[in-house]
Design a protein around this motif. Structure first.
Motif, PDB file in Angstrom:
ATOM      1  N   SER A  80     100.194 -28.862 -73.949  1.00  0.00           N
ATOM      2  CA  SER A  80      99.290 -27.821 -73.467  1.00  0.00           C
ATOM      3  C   SER A  80     100.015 -26.483 -73.439  1.00  0.00           C
ATOM      4  O   SER A  80     101.244 -26.427 -73.445  1.00  0.00           O
ATOM      5  CB  SER A  80      98.758 -28.140 -72.061  1.00  0.00           C
ATOM      6  N   ALA A  81      99.226 -25.417 -73.425  1.00  0.00           N
ATOM      7  CA  ALA A  81      99.753 -24.106 -73.061  1.00  0.00           C
ATOM      8  C   ALA A  81      99.754 -24.040 -71.543  1.00  0.00           C
ATOM      9  O   ALA A  81      98.804 -24.483 -70.893  1.00  0.00           O
ATOM     10  CB  ALA A  81      98.881 -23.004 -73.652  1.00  0.00           C
ATOM     11  N   GLU A  87      96.711 -17.655 -68.891  1.00  0.00           N
ATOM     12  CA  GLU A  87      96.074 -16.542 -68.198  1.00  0.00           C
ATOM     13  C   GLU A  87      96.260 -15.247 -68.983  1.00  0.00           C
ATOM     14  O   GLU A  87      95.347 -14.425 -69.080  1.00  0.00           O
ATOM     15  CB  GLU A  87      96.649 -16.398 -66.789  1.00  0.00           C
ATOM     16  N   ALA A  88      97.445 -15.080 -69.571  1.00  0.00           N
ATOM     17  CA  ALA A  88      97.746 -13.851 -70.310  1.00  0.00           C
ATOM     18  C   ALA A  88      97.068 -13.813 -71.674  1.00  0.00           C
ATOM     19  O   ALA A  88      96.714 -12.742 -72.177  1.00  0.00           O
ATOM     20  CB  ALA A  88      99.256 -13.697 -70.471  1.00  0.00           C
ATOM     21  N   ASP A  89      96.899 -14.978 -72.292  1.00  0.00           N
ATOM     22  CA  ASP A  89      96.318 -15.056 -73.637  1.00  0.00           C
ATOM     23  C   ASP A  89      95.201 -16.087 -73.609  1.00  0.00           C
ATOM     24  O   ASP A  89      95.426 -17.278 -73.818  1.00  0.00           O
ATOM     25  CB  ASP A  89      97.408 -15.444 -74.650  1.00  0.00           C
ATOM     26  N   PHE A  90      93.992 -15.613 -73.346  1.00  0.00           N
ATOM     27  CA  PHE A  90      92.844 -16.509 -73.177  1.00  0.00           C
ATOM     28  C   PHE A  90      92.606 -17.361 -74.414  1.00  0.00           C
ATOM     29  O   PHE A  90      92.370 -18.571 -74.321  1.00  0.00           O
ATOM     30  CB  PHE A  90      91.599 -15.691 -72.853  1.00  0.00           C
ATOM     31  N   ASP A  91      92.670 -16.739 -75.593  1.00  0.00           N
ATOM     32  CA  ASP A  91      92.391 -17.477 -76.824  1.00  0.00           C
ATOM     33  C   ASP A  91      93.420 -18.571 -77.071  1.00  0.00           C
ATOM     34  O   ASP A  91      93.089 -19.666 -77.552  1.00  0.00           O
ATOM     35  CB  ASP A  91      92.347 -16.518 -78.015  1.00  0.00           C
ATOM     36  N   LEU A  92      94.690 -18.285 -76.751  1.00  0.00           N
ATOM     37  CA  LEU A  92      95.730 -19.306 -76.882  1.00  0.00           C
ATOM     38  C   LEU A  92      95.409 -20.509 -76.005  1.00  0.00           C
ATOM     39  O   LEU A  92      95.496 -21.662 -76.438  1.00  0.00           O
ATOM     40  CB  LEU A  92      97.089 -18.725 -76.492  1.00  0.00           C
ATOM     41  N   ILE A  94      92.505 -21.524 -74.786  1.00  0.00           N
ATOM     42  CA  ILE A  94      91.335 -22.253 -75.280  1.00  0.00           C
ATOM     43  C   ILE A  94      91.721 -23.147 -76.458  1.00  0.00           C
ATOM     44  O   ILE A  94      91.331 -24.321 -76.539  1.00  0.00           O
ATOM     45  CB  ILE A  94      90.215 -21.276 -75.691  1.00  0.00           C
ATOM     46  N   ARG A  95      92.499 -22.608 -77.374  1.00  0.00           N
ATOM     47  CA  ARG A  95      92.864 -23.383 -78.557  1.00  0.00           C
ATOM     48  C   ARG A  95      93.817 -24.520 -78.203  1.00  0.00           C
ATOM     49  O   ARG A  95      93.604 -25.670 -78.588  1.00  0.00           O
ATOM     50  CB  ARG A  95      93.518 -22.468 -79.604  1.00  0.00           C
ATOM     51  N   ALA A  96      94.882 -24.191 -77.454  1.00  0.00           N
ATOM     52  CA  ALA A  96      95.929 -25.181 -77.192  1.00  0.00           C
ATOM     53  C   ALA A  96      95.483 -26.237 -76.192  1.00  0.00           C
ATOM     54  O   ALA A  96      95.927 -27.393 -76.275  1.00  0.00           O
ATOM     55  CB  ALA A  96      97.190 -24.481 -76.685  1.00  0.00           C
ATOM     56  N   ASN A  97      94.613 -25.859 -75.265  1.00  0.00           N
ATOM     57  CA  ASN A  97      94.223 -26.799 -74.217  1.00  0.00           C
ATOM     58  C   ASN A  97      92.871 -27.460 -74.483  1.00  0.00           C
ATOM     59  O   ASN A  97      92.768 -28.683 -74.488  1.00  0.00           O
ATOM     60  CB  ASN A  97      94.208 -26.089 -72.861  1.00  0.00           C
ATOM     61  N   LEU A  98      91.849 -26.654 -74.721  1.00  0.00           N
ATOM     62  CA  LEU A  98      90.509 -27.217 -74.866  1.00  0.00           C
ATOM     63  C   LEU A  98      90.239 -27.718 -76.293  1.00  0.00           C
ATOM     64  O   LEU A  98      89.848 -28.876 -76.503  1.00  0.00           O
ATOM     65  CB  LEU A  98      89.465 -26.174 -74.469  1.00  0.00           C
ATOM     66  N   ASP A  99      90.463 -26.857 -77.296  1.00  0.00           N
ATOM     67  CA  ASP A  99      90.148 -27.247 -78.670  1.00  0.00           C
ATOM     68  C   ASP A  99      90.981 -28.440 -79.131  1.00  0.00           C
ATOM     69  O   ASP A  99      90.465 -29.364 -79.781  1.00  0.00           O
ATOM     70  CB  ASP A  99      90.371 -26.068 -79.619  1.00  0.00           C
ATOM     71  N   PRO A 150      88.350 -23.955 -60.110  1.00  0.00           N
ATOM     72  CA  PRO A 150      89.603 -23.336 -60.549  1.00  0.00           C
ATOM     73  C   PRO A 150      89.538 -21.815 -60.525  1.00  0.00           C
ATOM     74  O   PRO A 150      88.487 -21.223 -60.781  1.00  0.00           O
ATOM     75  CB  PRO A 150      89.777 -23.865 -61.969  1.00  0.00           C
ATOM     76  N   GLN A 151      90.673 -21.201 -60.227  1.00  0.00           N
ATOM     77  CA  GLN A 151      90.779 -19.755 -60.152  1.00  0.00           C
ATOM     78  C   GLN A 151      91.684 -19.191 -61.243  1.00  0.00           C
ATOM     79  O   GLN A 151      92.217 -18.092 -61.110  1.00  0.00           O
ATOM     80  CB  GLN A 151      91.297 -19.355 -58.768  1.00  0.00           C
ATOM     81  N   SER A 152      91.855 -19.953 -62.315  1.00  0.00           N
ATOM     82  CA  SER A 152      92.642 -19.494 -63.454  1.00  0.00           C
ATOM     83  C   SER A 152      92.050 -20.082 -64.727  1.00  0.00           C
ATOM     84  O   SER A 152      91.339 -21.094 -64.691  1.00  0.00           O
ATOM     85  CB  SER A 152      94.105 -19.928 -63.322  1.00  0.00           C
ATOM     86  N   SER A 153      92.346 -19.441 -65.858  1.00  0.00           N
ATOM     87  CA  SER A 153      91.867 -19.973 -67.137  1.00  0.00           C
ATOM     88  C   SER A 153      92.459 -21.343 -67.412  1.00  0.00           C
ATOM     89  O   SER A 153      91.776 -22.247 -67.911  1.00  0.00           O
ATOM     90  CB  SER A 153      92.232 -19.007 -68.270  1.00  0.00           C
ATOM     91  N   TYR A 154      93.722 -21.519 -67.084  1.00  0.00           N
ATOM     92  CA  TYR A 154      94.396 -22.806 -67.278  1.00  0.00           C
ATOM     93  C   TYR A 154      93.689 -23.908 -66.505  1.00  0.00           C
ATOM     94  O   TYR A 154      93.376 -24.982 -67.047  1.00  0.00           O
ATOM     95  CB  TYR A 154      95.842 -22.672 -66.825  1.00  0.00           C
ATOM     96  N   GLY A 155      93.402 -23.662 -65.223  1.00  0.00           N
ATOM     97  CA  GLY A 155      92.716 -24.654 -64.414  1.00  0.00           C
ATOM     98  C   GLY A 155      91.328 -24.964 -64.946  1.00  0.00           C
ATOM     99  O   GLY A 155      90.893 -26.120 -64.949  1.00  0.00           O
ATOM    100  N   THR A 156      90.627 -23.936 -65.420  1.00  0.00           N
ATOM    101  CA  THR A 156      89.293 -24.142 -65.991  1.00  0.00           C
ATOM    102  C   THR A 156      89.366 -24.995 -67.248  1.00  0.00           C
ATOM    103  O   THR A 156      88.564 -25.920 -67.450  1.00  0.00           O
ATOM    104  CB  THR A 156      88.648 -22.785 -66.302  1.00  0.00           C
ATOM    105  N   GLN A 157      90.340 -24.710 -68.104  1.00  0.00           N
ATOM    106  CA  GLN A 157      90.498 -25.488 -69.337  1.00  0.00           C
ATOM    107  C   GLN A 157      90.830 -26.944 -69.032  1.00  0.00           C
ATOM    108  O   GLN A 157      90.289 -27.857 -69.674  1.00  0.00           O
ATOM    109  CB  GLN A 157      91.573 -24.838 -70.205  1.00  0.00           C
ATOM    110  N   LYS A 158      91.677 -27.178 -68.058  1.00  0.00           N
ATOM    111  CA  LYS A 158      92.007 -28.554 -67.680  1.00  0.00           C
ATOM    112  C   LYS A 158      90.777 -29.282 -67.149  1.00  0.00           C
ATOM    113  O   LYS A 158      90.539 -30.455 -67.476  1.00  0.00           O
ATOM    114  CB  LYS A 158      93.125 -28.556 -66.634  1.00  0.00           C
ATOM    115  N   LEU A 159      89.982 -28.600 -66.339  1.00  0.00           N
ATOM    116  CA  LEU A 159      88.785 -29.232 -65.772  1.00  0.00           C
ATOM    117  C   LEU A 159      87.769 -29.560 -66.863  1.00  0.00           C
ATOM    118  O   LEU A 159      87.149 -30.638 -66.845  1.00  0.00           O
ATOM    119  CB  LEU A 159      88.165 -28.314 -64.723  1.00  0.00           C
ATOM    120  N   LEU A 160      87.603 -28.671 -67.829  1.00  0.00           N
ATOM    121  CA  LEU A 160      86.695 -28.956 -68.941  1.00  0.00           C
ATOM    122  C   LEU A 160      87.158 -30.181 -69.718  1.00  0.00           C
ATOM    123  O   LEU A 160      86.340 -31.030 -70.111  1.00  0.00           O
ATOM    124  CB  LEU A 160      86.620 -27.739 -69.865  1.00  0.00           C
TER     125      LEU A 160
END
Length: 348
Positions: A80-81, A87-92, A94-99, A150-160
Motif C-alpha cells: 500500500s501507499a 494524503e499528500a498525493d490523492f491519485d497515488l 487511489i491507485r496504490a491502495n484502491l485500484d 475515516p478522517q484521511s484519504s488513506y483511511g477512506t481507501q482502506k475502508l473501501l
C-alpha cells in the motif's frame, strides 16, 4: 500450497514470509512456494535464497497476471501507499491502495470462477479507518462494531477495500479476511512516509545515537503493536477457520488486532529508563499540525475481545516492545546504550 505476499519486501512482509517459511505449512498443508511481490526487491537478503521463495519485481497492477499465472492458494496483501503520502498525493493513494486491491480481487475471482481454488485473501487494513466526526464523536473503547468514519484519504481507501473484500467473500469469489493493524513500533531501518513513522523514530534513532524530532504533543495517546505481535495477528486471522467456536473467525467483520495504549510521554519515559538520560535527551519537540491532525484522529483505546477469541493479546507494556527491538536489532543500537545498566535484559 502457493502463497503470494504483496509488499513482500517491506518490513512486515519479510517478517511474515520468514515466519511462514519457518513453520513450513499453512493450515496444516506444506508450503511449496512463497512469492514475494514488491516494487523494490532485495535479492541479497537470506530469505530470497530459500528454494521455496520466488521473487516478482514491479508495480503490483502490472504484476498480477504473472502472480496468477499459476494457482494461488493464499494472498497476504500488505502492499500500500502509506498514510502521509496518500494524503499528500490523492491519485497515488487511489491507485496504490484502491485500484490495486480491486484488480487483485478480480484476478482472484477469475481464478475461482474458472475452476481453480478459491483463494484466501488476507488484507491489512488500518486503525486509520476510524475517526472522530463532529456530528458523531468517537466513543471509547473502539470495537469492530464502532462506525468507521475515516478522517484521511488513506483511511477512506482502506475502508473501501474492506467493503470490497466483504462483498467478494459474500459472493464466494474469495475467502476474504481483514485485520486492522495498529501502528507497528518499533520498526528498524530508515523512516518511511507514514504519518505515524515518528513513533518508531523517537525510539529507534536515539537508540542508535542520533537525534529525533517528535511532531506531536507528548500527551497524545496512541495504539501500538510490536512487530512480533503484528505478525502473529496477521497469520492468526489468515489461518483461522470460519465458525462460531473459540478460535474461529465469525462472519465477515474485520478483526482489530490487539492494541497497547500508551502516551508519547510514556514512550519517552521508557526510553529514559532503559537507555539513560543522554539518549532520551536526543528527542526534541517540533509540532507538525499536519502530522498531528492525522495521528490524533485515530483512536487509541480498543476493545480487544474479538482478537482474544483468536488467541491474540496486546504487548504487555512498552518496555517489552523496546526490549524486543534491542534483542532483535542489536547491531543498530549504539555501544553506549548497550553499556547502560537499564538495557541489560535483552528481548530474545
Amino acid at each position: 500450497m502457493r502463497i503470494v505476499i504483496t509488499g513482500g519486501f517491506g518490513f512486515i512482509g519479510i517478517q511474515v514470509a520468514a515466519e511462514l517459511l519457518a513453520r513450513g505449512s499453512f493450515r496444516g498443508t506444506a508450503i511449496s512456494e512463497v512469492v514475494l511481490a514488491d516494487r523494490f526487491v532485495r535479492r541479497d537478503l537470506p530469505i530470497a535464497a530459500d528454494p521455496r521463495v520466488r521473487v516478482v519485481e514491479g508495480d503490483l497492477l502490472a504484476s498480477l497476471d504473472a502472480l496468477f499465472a499459476e494457482p494461488v492458494d493464499v494472498v497476504i496483501h500488505l502492499a500500500s501507499a502509506v498514510s502521509a503520502e496518500s494524503e499528500a498525493d490523492f491519485d497515488l493513494g487511489i491507485r496504490a491502495n484502491l485500484d490495486s486491491t480491486r484488480t487483485l480481487l478480480d484476478s482472484a475471482r477469475r481464478q475461482s470462477e474458472s475452476g481453480g481454488p478459491v483463494p484466501v485473501v488476507f488484507f491489512s487494513s488500518s486503525v486509520a479507518v476510524y475517526g472522530s466526526d463532529d456530528s458523531l464523536p468517537l466513543r471509547s473503547p473502539v470495537s469492530e462494531s464502532t462506525l468507521a468514519t475515516p478522517q484521511s484519504s488513506y483511511g477512506t481507501q482502506k475502508l473501501l477495500c474492506e467493503q470490497l473484500i466483504a462483498d467478494y467473500t459474500r459472493k464466494d469469489f474469495v475467502d476474504g479476511r481483514v485485520a486492522r493493524l495498529m501502528t507497528v513500533a518499533i520498526r528498524p531501518g530508515k523512516p518511511n512516509a507514514a504519518a505515524s513513522g515518528f513513533l518508531s523514530g523517537i525510539i529507534r534513532e536515539p537508540l542508535a545515537g542520533s537525534p529525533a524530532t517528535c511532531p506531536v504533543d507528548p500527551d497524545l495517546r496512541v495504539a501500538l503493536a510490536s512487530p512480533r505481535t503484528t505478525v502473529k495477528g496477521i497469520l492468526a486471522v489468515a489461518e483461522a477457520d470460519r465458525g462460531h467456536r473459540q478460535g474461529q473467525l465469525v462472519g465477515r467483520l474485520p478483526v482489530n488486532l490487539p492494541a497497547l495504549t500508551v502516551t508519547v510521554s510514556e514512550m519517552l519515559d521508557t526510553l529514559r529508563r532503559v537507555a539513560g538520560d543522554a539518549v532520551a535527551d536526543l528527542v526534541t519537540f517540533a509540532p507538525d499540525p499536519a502530522v498531528e491532525a492525522i495521528v490524533a484522529s485515530w483512536p487509541a483505546v480498543f476493545d480487544n475481545t474479538r482478537a482474544a477469541t483468536l488467541g491474540l493479546s496486546p504487548d504487555p507494556d512498552f518496555e517489552s516492545v523496546v526490549r524486543q527491538y534491542l534483542g532483535d536489532h542489536r547491531d543498530a543500537v549504539s555501544p553506549a546504550v548497550l553499556a547502560h545498566p537499564g538495557s541489560e535484559t535483552m528481548g530474545g
